[in-house]
Design a protein around this motif. Structure first.
Motif, PDB file in Angstrom:
ATOM      1  N   UNK A 141       0.824  -1.205   0.000  1.00 17.16           N
ATOM      2  CA  UNK A 141       0.000   0.000   0.000  1.00 17.16           C
ATOM      3  C   UNK A 141       0.865   1.264   0.000  1.00 17.16           C
ATOM      4  N   UNK A 142       1.968   1.235   0.715  1.00 17.09           N
ATOM      5  CA  UNK A 142       2.880   2.390   0.740  1.00 17.09           C
ATOM      6  C   UNK A 142       3.449   2.648  -0.648  1.00 17.09           C
ATOM      7  N   UNK A 143       3.841   1.585  -1.351  1.00 17.38           N
ATOM      8  CA  UNK A 143       4.392   1.737  -2.705  1.00 17.38           C
ATOM      9  C   UNK A 143       3.312   2.222  -3.669  1.00 17.38           C
ATOM     10  N   UNK A 144       2.098   1.712  -3.538  1.00 15.95           N
ATOM     11  CA  UNK A 144       0.996   2.204  -4.384  1.00 15.95           C
ATOM     12  C   UNK A 144       0.802   3.701  -4.177  1.00 15.95           C
ATOM     13  N   UNK A 145       0.840   4.143  -2.936  1.00 18.25           N
ATOM     14  CA  UNK A 145       0.685   5.562  -2.636  1.00 18.25           C
ATOM     15  C   UNK A 145       1.829   6.374  -3.236  1.00 18.25           C
ATOM     16  N   UNK A 146       3.064   5.829  -3.157  1.00 19.15           N
ATOM     17  CA  UNK A 146       4.215   6.530  -3.726  1.00 19.15           C
ATOM     18  C   UNK A 146       4.085   6.702  -5.233  1.00 19.15           C
ATOM     19  N   UNK A 147       3.518   5.687  -5.909  1.00 15.48           N
ATOM     20  CA  UNK A 147       3.396   5.723  -7.367  1.00 15.48           C
ATOM     21  C   UNK A 147       2.106   6.378  -7.843  1.00 15.48           C
ATOM     22  N   UNK A 148       1.213   6.719  -6.929  1.00 15.62           N
ATOM     23  CA  UNK A 148      -0.044   7.354  -7.305  1.00 15.62           C
ATOM     24  C   UNK A 148      -1.072   6.374  -7.836  1.00 15.62           C
ATOM     25  N   UNK A 149      -0.999   5.123  -7.412  1.00 15.95           N
ATOM     26  CA  UNK A 149      -1.941   4.092  -7.849  1.00 15.95           C
ATOM     27  C   UNK A 149      -2.980   3.836  -6.773  1.00 15.95           C
ATOM     28  N   UNK A 150      -4.141   3.344  -7.186  1.00 14.50           N
ATOM     29  CA  UNK A 150      -5.155   2.933  -6.226  1.00 14.50           C
ATOM     30  C   UNK A 150      -4.866   1.506  -5.803  1.00 14.50           C
ATOM     31  N   UNK A 151      -4.820   1.259  -4.519  1.00 13.15           N
ATOM     32  CA  UNK A 151      -4.523  -0.078  -4.012  1.00 13.15           C
ATOM     33  C   UNK A 151      -5.618  -1.077  -4.384  1.00 13.15           C
ATOM     34  N   UNK A 152      -6.842  -0.609  -4.543  1.00 19.19           N
ATOM     35  CA  UNK A 152      -7.962  -1.504  -4.831  1.00 19.19           C
ATOM     36  C   UNK A 152      -8.138  -1.803  -6.319  1.00 19.19           C
ATOM     37  N   UNK A 153      -7.339  -1.190  -7.172  1.00 18.82           N
ATOM     38  CA  UNK A 153      -7.458  -1.414  -8.605  1.00 18.82           C
ATOM     39  C   UNK A 153      -7.063  -2.845  -8.952  1.00 18.82           C
ATOM     40  N   UNK A 203      -6.189  -4.215 -11.862  1.00 20.54           N
ATOM     41  CA  UNK A 203      -5.127  -4.409 -12.848  1.00 20.54           C
ATOM     42  C   UNK A 203      -3.791  -3.828 -12.451  1.00 20.54           C
ATOM     43  N   UNK A 204      -3.762  -2.828 -11.601  1.00 19.87           N
ATOM     44  CA  UNK A 204      -2.464  -2.253 -11.219  1.00 19.87           C
ATOM     45  C   UNK A 204      -2.394  -1.936  -9.728  1.00 19.87           C
ATOM     46  N   UNK A 205      -3.184  -2.611  -8.930  1.00 23.58           N
ATOM     47  CA  UNK A 205      -3.190  -2.381  -7.487  1.00 23.58           C
ATOM     48  C   UNK A 205      -2.305  -3.368  -6.754  1.00 23.58           C
ATOM     49  N   UNK A 206      -2.735  -3.771  -5.570  1.00 26.46           N
ATOM     50  CA  UNK A 206      -1.936  -4.638  -4.712  1.00 26.46           C
ATOM     51  C   UNK A 206      -1.614  -5.986  -5.343  1.00 26.46           C
ATOM     52  N   UNK A 207      -2.499  -6.500  -6.168  1.00 25.34           N
ATOM     53  CA  UNK A 207      -2.291  -7.839  -6.734  1.00 25.34           C
ATOM     54  C   UNK A 207      -1.132  -7.891  -7.728  1.00 25.34           C
ATOM     55  N   UNK A 208      -0.674  -6.757  -8.203  1.00 27.05           N
ATOM     56  CA  UNK A 208       0.434  -6.729  -9.162  1.00 27.05           C
ATOM     57  C   UNK A 208       1.798  -6.620  -8.485  1.00 27.05           C
ATOM     58  N   UNK A 209       1.825  -6.484  -7.171  1.00 22.67           N
ATOM     59  CA  UNK A 209       3.069  -6.338  -6.434  1.00 22.67           C
ATOM     60  C   UNK A 209       3.374  -7.599  -5.628  1.00 22.67           C
ATOM     61  N   UNK A 210       4.660  -7.834  -5.390  1.00 20.16           N
ATOM     62  CA  UNK A 210       5.080  -8.863  -4.445  1.00 20.16           C
ATOM     63  C   UNK A 210       5.967  -8.192  -3.411  1.00 20.16           C
ATOM     64  N   UNK A 211       5.834  -8.634  -2.172  1.00 19.86           N
ATOM     65  CA  UNK A 211       6.626  -8.045  -1.091  1.00 19.86           C
ATOM     66  C   UNK A 211       7.345  -9.155  -0.336  1.00 19.86           C
ATOM     67  N   UNK A 212       8.632  -8.963  -0.125  1.00 16.19           N
ATOM     68  CA  UNK A 212       9.454  -9.921   0.627  1.00 16.19           C
ATOM     69  C   UNK A 212      10.148  -9.192   1.759  1.00 16.19           C
ATOM     70  N   UNK A 213      10.087  -9.784   2.935  1.00 17.03           N
ATOM     71  CA  UNK A 213      10.731  -9.181   4.101  1.00 17.03           C
ATOM     72  C   UNK A 213      12.220  -9.473   4.093  1.00 17.03           C
TER      73      UNK A 213
END
Length: 61
Positions: free
Chosen positions: A34-46, A48-58
């Motif tokens: 969500x932080x990266x979506x906000x940085x890029x100006x994307x809607x997290x709920x979208x 096609x280009x929201x949270x489902x398009x990202x992967x996060x690894x700790x």
């Protein structure tokens, strides 16, 4: 007074297939995305280009 645990903050690498990778600090992977979506100006709920398009690894140090 309650004994509250302090929230832990971890470092995550968030990848997107076309926009590259970003390093952020968050308490979990979803918040990192969500932080990266906000940085890029994307809607997290979208869809096609929201949270489902990202992967996060700790990062583990």
């Amino acid at each position: 007074m309650k004994n509250e645990k302090p929230e832990r903050v971890y470092t995550y690498i968030v990848n997107h297939w076309s926009r590259g990778s970003f390093t952020v600090q968050a308490k979990d992977a979803t918040q990192a995305k969500r932080i990266v979506c906000r940085m890029l100006g994307l809607k997290a709920s979208d869809l096609w280009c929201g949270l489902s398009c990202f992967t996060a690894r700790r990062l583990r140090w």
